[in-house]
Design an enzyme around this catalytic site. Structure first.
Site, mmCIF file in Angstrom:
data_model
loop_
_atom_site.group_PDB
_atom_site.id
_atom_site.type_symbol
_atom_site.label_atom_id
_atom_site.label_comp_id
_atom_site.label_asym_id
_atom_site.label_seq_id
_atom_site.Cartn_x
_atom_site.Cartn_y
_atom_site.Cartn_z
ATOM 1 N N PHE A 36 0.807 -1.225 0.000
ATOM 2 C CA PHE A 36 0.000 0.000 0.000
ATOM 3 C C PHE A 36 0.835 1.268 0.000
ATOM 4 C CE2 PHE A 36 0.788 -0.192 4.593
ATOM 5 C CZ PHE A 36 0.959 1.154 4.896
ATOM 6 N N GLU B 139 -4.910 -3.743 -2.019
ATOM 7 C CA GLU B 139 -6.363 -3.487 -1.991
ATOM 8 C C GLU B 139 -6.711 -2.255 -1.160
ATOM 9 O OE1 GLU B 139 -4.551 -5.801 -0.565
ATOM 10 O OE2 GLU B 139 -5.654 -7.040 0.867
ATOM 11 N N ARG B 140 -5.685 -1.682 -0.466
ATOM 12 C CA ARG B 140 -5.969 -0.514 0.376
ATOM 13 C C ARG B 140 -6.041 0.779 -0.440
ATOM 14 N NH1 ARG B 140 -6.370 -3.771 3.967
ATOM 15 N NH2 ARG B 140 -4.688 -4.878 5.009
ATOM 16 N N CYS C 291 9.427 1.767 3.569
ATOM 17 C CA CYS C 291 10.320 0.650 3.885
ATOM 18 C C CYS C 291 11.735 1.134 4.134
ATOM 19 C CB CYS C 291 10.322 -0.363 2.761
ATOM 20 S SG CYS C 291 10.900 0.363 1.247
HETATM 21 P P1 NAD Z 1 1.527 -6.659 2.987
HETATM 22 O O1 NAD Z 1 2.581 -7.699 3.047
HETATM 23 O O2 NAD Z 1 0.412 -6.712 3.948
HETATM 24 O O3 NAD Z 1 0.838 -6.659 1.529
HETATM 25 C C1 NAD Z 1 1.612 -6.652 0.353
HETATM 26 C C2 NAD Z 1 0.820 -7.341 -0.750
HETATM 27 O O4 NAD Z 1 0.602 -8.698 -0.382
HETATM 28 C C3 NAD Z 1 -0.544 -6.730 -1.001
HETATM 29 O O5 NAD Z 1 -0.778 -6.702 -2.390
HETATM 30 C C4 NAD Z 1 -1.496 -7.678 -0.287
HETATM 31 O O6 NAD Z 1 -2.749 -7.770 -0.920
HETATM 32 C C5 NAD Z 1 -0.785 -9.011 -0.355
HETATM 33 N N1 NAD Z 1 -1.014 -9.856 0.825
HETATM 34 C C6 NAD Z 1 -1.230 -9.441 2.098
HETATM 35 N N2 NAD Z 1 -1.360 -10.508 2.922
HETATM 36 C C7 NAD Z 1 -1.222 -11.602 2.152
HETATM 37 C C8 NAD Z 1 -1.237 -13.004 2.426
HETATM 38 N N3 NAD Z 1 -1.427 -13.475 3.663
HETATM 39 N N4 NAD Z 1 -1.053 -13.859 1.398
HETATM 40 C C9 NAD Z 1 -0.844 -13.399 0.154
HETATM 41 N N5 NAD Z 1 -0.816 -12.084 -0.165
HETATM 42 C C10 NAD Z 1 -0.995 -11.195 0.818
HETATM 43 O O7 NAD Z 1 2.279 -5.243 3.039
HETATM 44 P P2 NAD Z 1 1.627 -3.796 3.152
HETATM 45 O O8 NAD Z 1 1.056 -3.627 4.520
HETATM 46 O O9 NAD Z 1 0.779 -3.507 1.981
HETATM 47 O O10 NAD Z 1 2.949 -2.897 2.994
HETATM 48 C C11 NAD Z 1 3.796 -2.574 4.057
HETATM 49 C C12 NAD Z 1 4.957 -3.549 4.150
HETATM 50 O O11 NAD Z 1 5.683 -3.552 2.921
HETATM 51 C C13 NAD Z 1 5.968 -3.145 5.213
HETATM 52 O O12 NAD Z 1 6.401 -4.310 5.866
HETATM 53 C C14 NAD Z 1 7.108 -2.517 4.407
HETATM 54 O O13 NAD Z 1 8.368 -2.561 5.024
HETATM 55 C C15 NAD Z 1 7.068 -3.359 3.184
HETATM 56 N N6 NAD Z 1 7.699 -2.702 2.060
HETATM 57 C C16 NAD Z 1 8.941 -3.131 1.673
HETATM 58 C C17 NAD Z 1 9.591 -2.504 0.633
HETATM 59 C C18 NAD Z 1 10.945 -2.957 0.202
HETATM 60 O O14 NAD Z 1 11.413 -2.487 -0.824
HETATM 61 N N7 NAD Z 1 11.611 -3.851 0.899
HETATM 62 C C19 NAD Z 1 8.975 -1.433 -0.036
HETATM 63 C C20 NAD Z 1 7.709 -1.027 0.372
HETATM 64 C C21 NAD Z 1 7.079 -1.673 1.432
#
Ligand code: NAD
Length: 512
Positions: free
Chosen positions: A157, A184-185, A289
């Protein structure tokens, strides 16, 4: 968070498959304006069949796109770049409306995305393979990089415009087709991006969007026609994506969460270090991140540094993202806001000192246009001192406006702390000592290092990626490593035989 009740026909954020909008779904999820807390739309949540249809369309588009000339691909990328620039304001407002970040911050997100398009537009040069003439008498060898097929992108998101554009430009420049599953957010900006790609001349079906949750993700990970998956999100999901995708024979890069440390040595320029800690700790409400989450104060600088950070934090203006006076917006959901607030409470209960308690701060600035923001997901910034590695606030990725200060005695203690942390995205050092900075660069266990730079996000012609629990797989994202990730190499050995010298030889071929 999700609902099985069909959403009203108006305000549905749907899929785009083969250039066609698809708004029908069996399940929908709410999309909020985090500044007011209101539900502003419903997002369609794809079923397995929806994903299958999108992958089938991307697969059908692959042969035509893979054989499209490089100069035509470049032309489309240049046109897309122009469109992104001219729609920067619209994209930034859309990001702000669903994510909550301030508009100027969202504009920065678009700027960084533009760099990835610029890099991908160099594809004729980037795809050049090697050539060796006369490796044996009359034998030549050359190497080509061919596209993989259908690639999938699953995005978080927190950068709804930039992270999809970490993936799509290089994937399609290399000749692949793409299925994007945005968060989806804040799903709406993905639709604007595919509209601009179509306007730039990208053929239908080359980039498709399926909105959804884990149902869509799991289908993409198992689908036999998906060749590769790029994922960015939290560490537990990144691990799941990597393990499931590779088990199904796919190439996977899965970027996870982070706990970025900023080490401040006693000789550092104090004001610069405090400014950097505040900018990188609370920008985008800490939902980056590459946000700084931990300040490691070395030796006697601790008290002065905490005081310098405190005065700055107390002056931060928190308010809706579309108010130009706001420096920091709300968090993404009420649940996340409450989780972050609970981390602040845990720090207090476990013995850290709460220098600034964001839960108790004054109310946020009112909405720019008089909109009631009392139901928004706001949390003012918190500053926690004397945090220990065993405290919950240190162990967990907080992903909110909370800066922890850990005090250590020596540079070695600081380095050990960085290296023992299970995450390894970015790490920064503030110092005037070149020798210490160089040692940090060499020994810190993290993928991206900042020297007097708190958020060392690499420019678009380098690649982005962490170490340890911050990345699963062996390729970083965008830049040169994305070309490697998005192609497979074929080596061609050729001879144009002279019938007069041709013989039968059952021995293993040797180069002479
Ligand atoms: P998230 O892991 O909850 O979701 C990421 C994606 O995965 C979304 O599209 C979501 O729909 C999907 N998803 C969520 N739960 C799932 C599951 N159980 N099974 C399969 N798919 C699933 O992350 P978020 O809350 O959207 O984003 C924040 C996180 O992303 C933080 O931990 C942040 O550090 C990380 N992030 C990392 C980077 C990087 O480059 N390393 C960059 C941006 C964000």
């Amino acid at each position: 968070m999700t609902s099985t009740v069909p959403a009203p026909p108006a305000g549905v954020v749907g899929h785009v498959v083969g250039g066609r909008p698809v708004r029908e779904a069996e399940r929908f999820g709410p999309v909020h304006d985090p500044a007011t807390g209101h539900v502003t739309a419903h997002v369609a949540l794809a079923s397995v069949d929806d994903v299958d249809r999108a992958v089938a369309v991307a697969l059908a588009a692959f042969p035509g796109w893979a054989s499209t000339g490089l100069s035509r691909r470049v032309e489309i990328l240049f046109a897309f770049h122009e469109l992104l620039r001219s729609h920067r304001d619209e994209i930034a407002h859309l990001v702000s409306a669903e994510h909550g970040k301030v508009v100027s911050d969202a504009e920065g997100e678009v700027s960084r995305a533009l760099e990835n398009v610029e890099f991908a537009a160099g594809i004729p040069h980037l795809l050049k393979g090697g050539f060796s003439q006369q490796v044996a008498t009359g034998v030549d060898v050359h190497e080509v990089k061919q596209p993989l097929g259908v690639m999938a992108g699953i995005t978080p998101f927190n950068f709804p415009a930039m992270v999809p554009l970490w993936m799509i430009p290089t994937a399609i420049a290399c000749g692949n087709t793409f299925v994007l599953k945005p968060s989806e957010r804040d799903p709406s900006v993905s639709l604007l991006l595919v509209r601009l790609l179509a306007q730039a001349g990208l053929p239908d079906g080359v980039v498709n969007v399926v909105q959804g949750d884990r149902v869509a993700v799991d289908r993409l990970l198992e689908h036999p026609d998906v060749a590769a998956v790029s994922f960015v999100g939290s560490t537990p999901v990144a691990r799941h994506v990597y393990e499931t995708g590779t088990r199904h024979g796919k190439r996977v890069q899965a970027l996870g969460g982070a706990k970025n440390h900023l080490v401040v040595l006693p000789d550092a320029e104090l004001d610069a270090a405090a400014d950097a800690a505040v900018s990188a700790g609370y920008g985008s409400a800490g939902e980056r991140c590459m946000a700084i989450s931990v300040v490691v104060a070395v030796g006697e600088i601790g008290d002065r540094l905490v005081e310098a950070i405190r005065t700055r934090v107390e002056g931060l203006v928190v308010g809706p993202g579309n108010d130009p006076t706001s420096q920091m917006g709300p968090l993404i959901t009420a649940e996340h806001r409450d989780r972050v607030a609970a981390r602040v409470q845990s720090a207090l209960e476990e013995g850290a000192s709460l220098v600034v308690d964001g839960r108790a701060g004054p109310p946020v600035a009112p909405g720019a246009d008089g909109v009631d923001v009392s139901g928004g997901f706001f949390l003012r910034p918190s500053l926690v001192d004397h945090v220990l590695p065993e405290h919950t606030v240190y162990r967990e990725e907080v992903f909110g406006p909370v800066l922890s200060v850990v005090r250590v005695r020596t540079f070695d203690d600081a380095l050990r702390l960085v290296n023992e942390n299970p995450y390894g995205n970015g790490a920064a050092i503030f110092t005037r000592d070149g020798g210490a900075a160089r040692r940090f660069e060499v020994e810190a266990q993290a993928g991206m290092i900042g020297i007097n730079v708190p958020i060392p996000v690499p420019v678009g012609y380098y690649s982005f990626g962490g170490w340890k629990g911050s990345l699963f797989g062996d390729s970083h994202i965008y830049g040169p490593e994305a070309i490697h990730f998005s192609t497979r190499t074929k080596v061609v050995t050729s001879r144009w035989p002279d019938p007069a010298t041709s013989t039968i030889d059952l021995g293993f071929p040797r180069n002479r």
